[in-house]
Enzyme design. Structure first.
Site, PDB file in Angstrom:
ATOM      1  N   GLU A 113       0.842  -1.192   0.000  1.00 23.16           N
ATOM      2  CA  GLU A 113       0.000   0.000   0.000  1.00 23.16           C
ATOM      3  C   GLU A 113       0.878   1.243   0.000  1.00 23.16           C
ATOM      4  O   GLU A 113       1.975   1.236   0.562  1.00 23.16           O
ATOM      5  CB  GLU A 113      -0.889   0.027   1.246  1.00 23.16           C
ATOM      6  CG  GLU A 113      -1.796  -1.172   1.386  1.00 23.16           C
ATOM      7  CD  GLU A 113      -2.394  -1.252   2.782  1.00 23.16           C
ATOM      8  OE1 GLU A 113      -3.393  -0.546   3.041  1.00 23.16           O
ATOM      9  OE2 GLU A 113      -1.860  -2.000   3.617  1.00 23.16           O
ATOM     10  N   LYS A 115       2.232   4.563   1.334  1.00 24.60           N
ATOM     11  CA  LYS A 115       2.344   5.083   2.707  1.00 24.60           C
ATOM     12  C   LYS A 115       1.994   6.572   2.688  1.00 24.60           C
ATOM     13  O   LYS A 115       2.819   7.406   2.343  1.00 24.60           O
ATOM     14  CB  LYS A 115       3.751   4.857   3.257  1.00 24.60           C
ATOM     15  CG  LYS A 115       3.904   5.215   4.720  1.00 24.60           C
ATOM     16  CD  LYS A 115       5.292   4.831   5.225  1.00 24.60           C
ATOM     17  CE  LYS A 115       5.447   5.186   6.699  1.00 24.60           C
ATOM     18  NZ  LYS A 115       5.347   6.632   6.929  1.00 24.60           N
ATOM     19  N   ASP A 117       1.453  10.243   3.696  1.00 25.91           N
ATOM     20  CA  ASP A 117       2.164  11.116   4.631  1.00 25.91           C
ATOM     21  C   ASP A 117       1.137  11.998   5.329  1.00 25.91           C
ATOM     22  O   ASP A 117       0.862  13.125   4.916  1.00 25.91           O
ATOM     23  CB  ASP A 117       3.194  11.967   3.884  1.00 25.91           C
ATOM     24  CG  ASP A 117       4.173  12.647   4.828  1.00 25.91           C
ATOM     25  OD1 ASP A 117       4.206  12.276   6.015  1.00 25.91           O
ATOM     26  OD2 ASP A 117       4.902  13.544   4.379  1.00 25.91           O
ATOM     27  N   TYR A 222      -6.879   1.983   6.206  1.00 28.59           N
ATOM     28  CA  TYR A 222      -5.916   0.948   5.825  1.00 28.59           C
ATOM     29  C   TYR A 222      -6.004  -0.318   6.668  1.00 28.59           C
ATOM     30  O   TYR A 222      -5.151  -1.196   6.542  1.00 28.59           O
ATOM     31  CB  TYR A 222      -4.485   1.507   5.881  1.00 28.59           C
ATOM     32  CG  TYR A 222      -4.040   2.049   7.222  1.00 28.59           C
ATOM     33  CD1 TYR A 222      -3.817   1.213   8.315  1.00 28.59           C
ATOM     34  CD2 TYR A 222      -3.829   3.409   7.391  1.00 28.59           C
ATOM     35  CE1 TYR A 222      -3.397   1.709   9.531  1.00 28.59           C
ATOM     36  CE2 TYR A 222      -3.396   3.927   8.608  1.00 28.59           C
ATOM     37  CZ  TYR A 222      -3.185   3.061   9.674  1.00 28.59           C
ATOM     38  OH  TYR A 222      -2.766   3.560  10.889  1.00 28.59           O
ATOM     39  N   LYS A 311      10.918   3.280   3.111  1.00 31.50           N
ATOM     40  CA  LYS A 311      10.981   4.735   3.036  1.00 31.50           C
ATOM     41  C   LYS A 311      11.680   5.156   1.743  1.00 31.50           C
ATOM     42  O   LYS A 311      12.763   4.657   1.422  1.00 31.50           O
ATOM     43  CB  LYS A 311      11.750   5.290   4.236  1.00 31.50           C
ATOM     44  CG  LYS A 311      11.189   4.858   5.584  1.00 31.50           C
ATOM     45  CD  LYS A 311       9.898   5.542   5.921  1.00 31.50           C
ATOM     46  CE  LYS A 311      10.119   6.965   6.344  1.00 31.50           C
ATOM     47  NZ  LYS A 311       8.866   7.622   6.798  1.00 31.50           N
ATOM     48  N   CYS A 405      33.434  16.621  29.234  1.00 30.55           N
ATOM     49  CA  CYS A 405      32.036  16.997  29.029  1.00 30.55           C
ATOM     50  C   CYS A 405      31.912  18.512  28.902  1.00 30.55           C
ATOM     51  O   CYS A 405      32.426  19.256  29.747  1.00 30.55           O
ATOM     52  CB  CYS A 405      31.180  16.497  30.196  1.00 30.55           C
ATOM     53  SG  CYS A 405      29.466  17.047  30.137  1.00 30.55           S
ATOM     54  N   CYS A 408      29.895  19.669  32.349  1.00 33.27           N
ATOM     55  CA  CYS A 408      30.405  19.533  33.720  1.00 33.27           C
ATOM     56  C   CYS A 408      31.909  19.299  33.780  1.00 33.27           C
ATOM     57  O   CYS A 408      32.462  19.153  34.869  1.00 33.27           O
ATOM     58  CB  CYS A 408      29.678  18.397  34.442  1.00 33.27           C
ATOM     59  SG  CYS A 408      30.068  16.747  33.800  1.00 33.27           S
ATOM     60  N   CYS A 423      29.210  11.127  29.006  1.00 30.84           N
ATOM     61  CA  CYS A 423      29.565  11.679  30.307  1.00 30.84           C
ATOM     62  C   CYS A 423      28.918  10.764  31.340  1.00 30.84           C
ATOM     63  O   CYS A 423      27.695  10.575  31.322  1.00 30.84           O
ATOM     64  CB  CYS A 423      29.031  13.104  30.453  1.00 30.84           C
ATOM     65  SG  CYS A 423      29.223  13.762  32.122  1.00 30.84           S
ATOM     66  N   CYS A 428      25.876  15.434  36.391  1.00 28.20           N
ATOM     67  CA  CYS A 428      26.046  16.347  35.261  1.00 28.20           C
ATOM     68  C   CYS A 428      24.771  17.172  35.074  1.00 28.20           C
ATOM     69  O   CYS A 428      23.679  16.608  34.908  1.00 28.20           O
ATOM     70  CB  CYS A 428      26.350  15.568  33.986  1.00 28.20           C
ATOM     71  SG  CYS A 428      26.427  16.602  32.504  1.00 28.20           S
TER      72      CYS A 428
END
Length: 669
Positions: A113, A115, A117, A222, A311, A405, A408, A423, A428
């Protein structure tokens, strides 16, 4: 006309208008002119205006939109609306086919089918009349948008047969409607919609149904919620044919394919032809056609194993990468993001794009100052594909991830040979703030009024350091925050207090346990019933649960062995937060009875109750209701038009009950 004549005329007008709408929108065979239809419509509208008590809930006049709503209620889907796994190339499709054949047979057939959007929705009918429509939401709970859906002319308000069922579909905005809408917004000085999908979703989430009515939306159905056996259909293609006869608009471009080669040919065909359609599609949905095969394949915690969404390749454009920005997520992963010169991609302006991780940056030799190719991964998230080496001037600068990091200054590490840098400092600030933002989100504790800005303010004011601190907030503390008035503070404190009553699965997801999503959280909550019971479970116990794998099991046990976590949970418990699953738990079921320890399958149409109601009653009496018949099934309840499940039960010599026997066992008679 006297009252009796008036009632008869209203019934006749409703019947005629529904008949003409079905012929026009579903069959594409108009029975009367537009002028004749409008004349009947105006007559009905005039009668209803003068006599509101004669307006049927499914009156065709609902198409124009009713009163402004105060908000959207919540709807729990009887059957979850699961998302689909994705395929991006031919190999992904062939791998899917191999897995399907291994679990079923080499002769499996598929249905393909387009797809659409748009926005996934659910439509519920009782005795042939439209009674409720909802968004997909998180797959388990959606928003009630019934009044807005009534305004869509391809949503039948009355079916051709008086059946009770739930169907799933995709609401969308035709391209022509999208162009006209944006032209109107331009004239009004309003911001344009980026694409038809956003426009459709925005239209259906308007509190004024008249706005939705003005947007000229449409819907393709569907599928049927559930397995369809009670309607006498044994395959997805039959179900689509059946829903079309009921009055729903289904996509005529679907095709049944005998093998994966035919599927791939169909995809190649529509990859070329998709721009010719009057609506947007972003791929092809491939489903195993036979319901019996679907049952055999089953589900993962997130997706059905019998379907996949291919896709289409994303549009690629070029722009300049001007900088790289670092962000720290709630799990400590440090993610680089490309800062770009804004460019239009698939209808939206993109100024930032994912770079994923340091290894990818090095592998592709992406540099600050490069002209780069970007696209939307899965048509959603912008990503940098590659630099244009030929465009370099020599001023471009290589990028290297920092050793510490950015939030931190703790040393960054790689865990379990992961690509990502993390990290691991539990204090943090970035992680703590992101954890709180996740905790209050809709799919978690759903505390309305707390967004990223408020969390930042709370943290800066040293009012919260972990999620438990939210429950200690006071009016006096909140009123001091920027842009927080009395009403906002009152609403926020009410939302925090109400969240204490959430069921356990909301808390489990909100805690942000690695690998535990919405579905896994629900499965764990249902299985253990209380947070305490889950915390005491070992990996062996967790892995034994259907749909809970090694990664989730290890992550859960590791999480609850952390002293910092135990401290937060102790604080949450002290606030009065509910730590129990509000659905059925083992403590609630009887120790004796006709269903205790039995596996039941329901098939065919029941008349005294819905199959969902029967399932709840059986489970409340200690039984387990499954969707497929196997040697482990104890009883098959066969209603009218029972199909392949009944045949399978007879082949395996499984006990078969009719509806009367079920009701007797439930204690109803």
């Amino acid at each position: 006309m006297d009252r009796i004549e008036l009632e008869k005329r209203v019934e006749e007008l409703n019947r005629l208008l529904h008949k003409y709408a079905h012929a026009y929108y579903t069959l594409d065979k108009p029975l009367v002119s537009d002028a004749a239809y409008d004349e009947l419509f105006q007559e009905l509208l005039a009668i209803e205006t003068e006599h509101p008590d004669l307006r049927f809930p499914d009156s065709p006049t609902a198409r124009v939109g009713g009163e402004i709503l105060s908000g959207f209620g919540k709807v729990t889907h009887e059957n979850p609306m699961l998302s689909l796994a994705n395929a991006f190339n031919e190999q992904d499709l062939r791998d899917f086919d191999r897995r399907v054949q291994e679990a079923t047979s080499p002769n499996v057939s598929y249905i393909c089918e387009l797809k659409i959007d748009g926005l996934a929705i659910s439509l519920r009918y009782v005795d042939g009349r439209f009674v409720q429509g909802a968004t997909r939401g998180d797959g388990t709970v959606g928003e009630d948008i019934t009044e807005n859906l009534k305004t869509i002319r391809t949503v039948p308000l009355r079916l051709q047969e008086p059946v009770s069922l739930e169907v799933r579909g995709e609401a969308y905005m035709p391209k022509g409607s999208f162009v006209k809408l944006n032209e109107a917004r331009d004239e009004a000085g309003e911001e344009r919609f980026a694409n038809p999908r956003n426009a459709a979703a925005g239209s259906l989430r308007q509190l004024d149904p008249k706005i939705a009515a003005s947007r000229n939306l449409a819907i393709f159905v569907y599928g049927i919620g559930g397995d369809g056996s009670e309607y006498g259909v044994d395959s997805h293609s039959d179900a689509l044919d059946y829903t079309h006869t009921l009055g729903f608009q289904t996509n005529k471009e679907r095709r049944r394919c005998a093998n994966i080669d035919e599927v791939i040919s169909y995809i190649e065909e529509w990859t070329e032809k998709r721009t010719s359609l009057d609506y947007e599609i972003d791929g092809i949905v491939v489903k195993v056609d036979s319901f019996e095969d679907q049952e055999q394949l089953g589900f993962t915690a997130r997706n059905p194993r019998w379907a996949i969404a291919y896709k289409f390749p994303a549009e690629e454009v070029m722009t300049k990468l001007t900088d790289v920005e670092l962000s720290v997520g709630r799990t400590g992963v440090v993610t680089p993001t490309a800062i770009l010169e804004p460019v239009l991609v698939d209808g939206t302006t993109v100024g930032r794009a994912s770079l994923h991780n340091e290894d990818l940056i090095k592998e592709k030799d992406i540099r600050i100052g490069d002209t780069v190719i970007i696209r939307k991964a899965g048509d959603i998230i912008p990503e940098v594909v590659a630099p244009i080496i030929e465009s370099r001037t020599g001023d471009e600068m290589p990028f290297a991830m920092p050793e510490n990091c950015p939030e931190c200054d703790s040393e960054l590490v790689r865990l379990d040979e992961e690509v990502a840098l993390r990290c691991v400092n539990p204090q943090c600030p970035a992680q703590m703030k992101e954890a709180i933002i996740h905790f209050v989100s809709r799919n978690a504790m759903n505390i309305e009024g707390i967004g990223e800005r408020i969390v930042e303010q709370l943290y800066r004011a040293e009012l919260v350091y972990d999620v438990a601190d939210l429950y200690a907030l006071t009016r006096e503390q909140l009123i001091e925050l920027e842009r927080m008035g009395e009403k906002s503070v009152s609403n926020l404190l009410t939302a925090i207090e109400q969240s204490k009553e959430n069921s356990l699965e909301k808390l489990l997801f909100g805690l942000g346990i690695r690998h535990v999503g919405v579905n896994a959280a629900t499965i764990l909550a249902e299985e253990f019933g209380t947070l305490e019971a889950l915390m005491q479970a070992d990996e062996e116990k967790l892995v034994s649960i259907h749909e809970i794998g090694d990664k989730v099991a290890e992550s859960v046990t590791t999480y609850f062995n952390n002293e910092d976590v135990l401290s937060v949970i102790q604080k949450l418990e002290s606030t009065g937060l509910n730590l129990r699953y509000k659905g059925l738990t083992q403590e609630d079921v009887p120790s004796e009875g006709p269903f205790v320890g039995k596996t039941i399958v329901l098939t065919g149409k029941l008349y005294e109750m819905t199959r969902g109601e029967a399932k709840k009653q059986i489970e409340a009496l200690g039984g387990k209701v499954t969707g497929s018949v196997s040697k482990n099934t104890d009883i098959v309840v066969a209603g009218e038009a029972a199909g392949s499940k009944l045949v399978r039960a007879q082949e395996l010599e499984i006990t078969v009950w009719d509806e009367a026997q079920l009701i007797e066992a439930l204690g109803e008679i």
